[in-house]
Design an enzyme around this catalytic site. Structure first.
Site, PDB file in Angstrom:
ATOM      1  N   ASP A   1      -1.345  11.671  -6.002  1.00  0.00           N
ATOM      2  CA  ASP A   1      -1.676  12.978  -6.081  1.00  0.00           C
ATOM      3  C   ASP A   1      -3.735  13.115  -5.962  1.00  0.00           C
ATOM      4  O   ASP A   1      -3.611  13.893  -7.320  1.00  0.00           O
ATOM      5  CB  ASP A   1      -1.320  13.708  -7.210  1.00  0.00           C
ATOM      6  CG  ASP A   1      -1.783  15.542  -7.302  1.00  0.00           C
ATOM      7  OD1 ASP A   1      -2.228  16.389  -6.034  1.00  0.00           O
ATOM      8  OD2 ASP A   1      -1.007  15.818  -8.280  1.00  0.00           O
TER       9      ASP A   1
ATOM     10  N   GLU B   1      -9.053  20.932  -7.939  1.00  0.00           N
ATOM     11  CA  GLU B   1      -7.966  21.621  -7.230  1.00  0.00           C
ATOM     12  C   GLU B   1      -6.735  21.358  -8.718  1.00  0.00           C
ATOM     13  O   GLU B   1      -6.593  22.426  -8.736  1.00  0.00           O
ATOM     14  CB  GLU B   1      -7.453  20.889  -6.506  1.00  0.00           C
ATOM     15  CG  GLU B   1      -5.749  21.751  -6.635  1.00  0.00           C
ATOM     16  CD  GLU B   1      -4.815  21.163  -6.303  1.00  0.00           C
ATOM     17  OE1 GLU B   1      -3.712  21.325  -6.909  1.00  0.00           O
ATOM     18  OE2 GLU B   1      -4.634  19.797  -7.431  1.00  0.00           O
ATOM     19  N   GLU B   2      -7.126  20.520  -9.146  1.00  0.00           N
ATOM     20  CA  GLU B   2      -6.565  20.328 -10.748  1.00  0.00           C
ATOM     21  C   GLU B   2      -7.486  20.984 -11.591  1.00  0.00           C
ATOM     22  O   GLU B   2      -6.320  21.688 -12.655  1.00  0.00           O
ATOM     23  CB  GLU B   2      -6.779  18.463 -10.993  1.00  0.00           C
ATOM     24  CG  GLU B   2      -6.096  17.615  -9.842  1.00  0.00           C
ATOM     25  CD  GLU B   2      -4.452  18.129  -9.825  1.00  0.00           C
ATOM     26  OE1 GLU B   2      -3.914  18.457 -10.682  1.00  0.00           O
ATOM     27  OE2 GLU B   2      -4.149  16.685  -9.545  1.00  0.00           O
TER      28      GLU B   2
END
Length: 182
Positions: free
Chosen positions: A91, A121-122
């Site tokens: 990921d 994104e995280e």
């Protein structure tokens, strides 16, 4: 292309959200080296998205996308007989490597795709928000996220129904895993 080697090189570059610059620089250079036309799209400070196409087809119908950032702490890569481990290996740095390999294989068959790699994104999806302000102009976007080899048609979405004046409050689930949040 050695996807395992590229995955390990990506994993070995610390890219916790907010510090994606070094992995973006590496990826940008690697894509140029592989014959892509690659550009850095500014997001915030030293952070940028990377968009790449093949020069002979600058407007692809399909774009493969995923993110370059990871959650803390940084864990360098390691490898055994069956897997690569390390922060971001699934990921989403392993996904980046496989998307690059897929784009190269498709090019040999006369099919041209684009690549879009995002920051943030995280945490807050800032890279996606910036990309949406000036989208790549493709018809289809394939987003890479670990889904246990199952095709997912959506994640982390919203649906409105009935009276739009009602408000809800909830807690974000664990990285797109349903049933974890409130």
């Amino acid at each position: 292309m050695d996807t395992v080697a590229l995955t390990r090189r990506l994993v070995d570059i610390e890219s916790i959200t907010g510090n994606e610059g070094p992995v973006g620089d590496f990826l940008h250079g690697e894509l140029l080296r592989r014959g892509f036309q690659a550009e850095k799209i500014p997001v915030e400070g030293e952070r940028f998205n990377v968009f790449a196409v093949f020069p002979e087809h600058p407007c692809p119908t399909v774009v493969f996308s995923t993110h370059m950032d990871t959650v803390p702490p940084f864990i360098p890569s390691s490898e055994d007989a069956v897997r690569v481990s390390g922060r971001g290996s699934c990921d989403a740095k392993g996904i980046i490597a496989t998307q690059v390999a897929a784009a190269e294989r498709l090019r040999k068959e006369g099919i041209h795709v684009g690549l879009l790699f995002l920051v943030g994104e995280e945490r807050d999806s800032l890279g996606a928000k910036v990309a949406n302000q000036n989208p790549p102009g493709c018809k289809f976007l394939v987003n890479g996220e670990p889904t246990e080899n199952q095709v997912a048609v959506a994640s982390k979405g919203a649906a409105a129904r009935g009276d739009r004046r009602r408000r809800t409050h909830g807690a974000l689930g664990l990285s797109g895993v349903g049933g974890v949040g409130d």
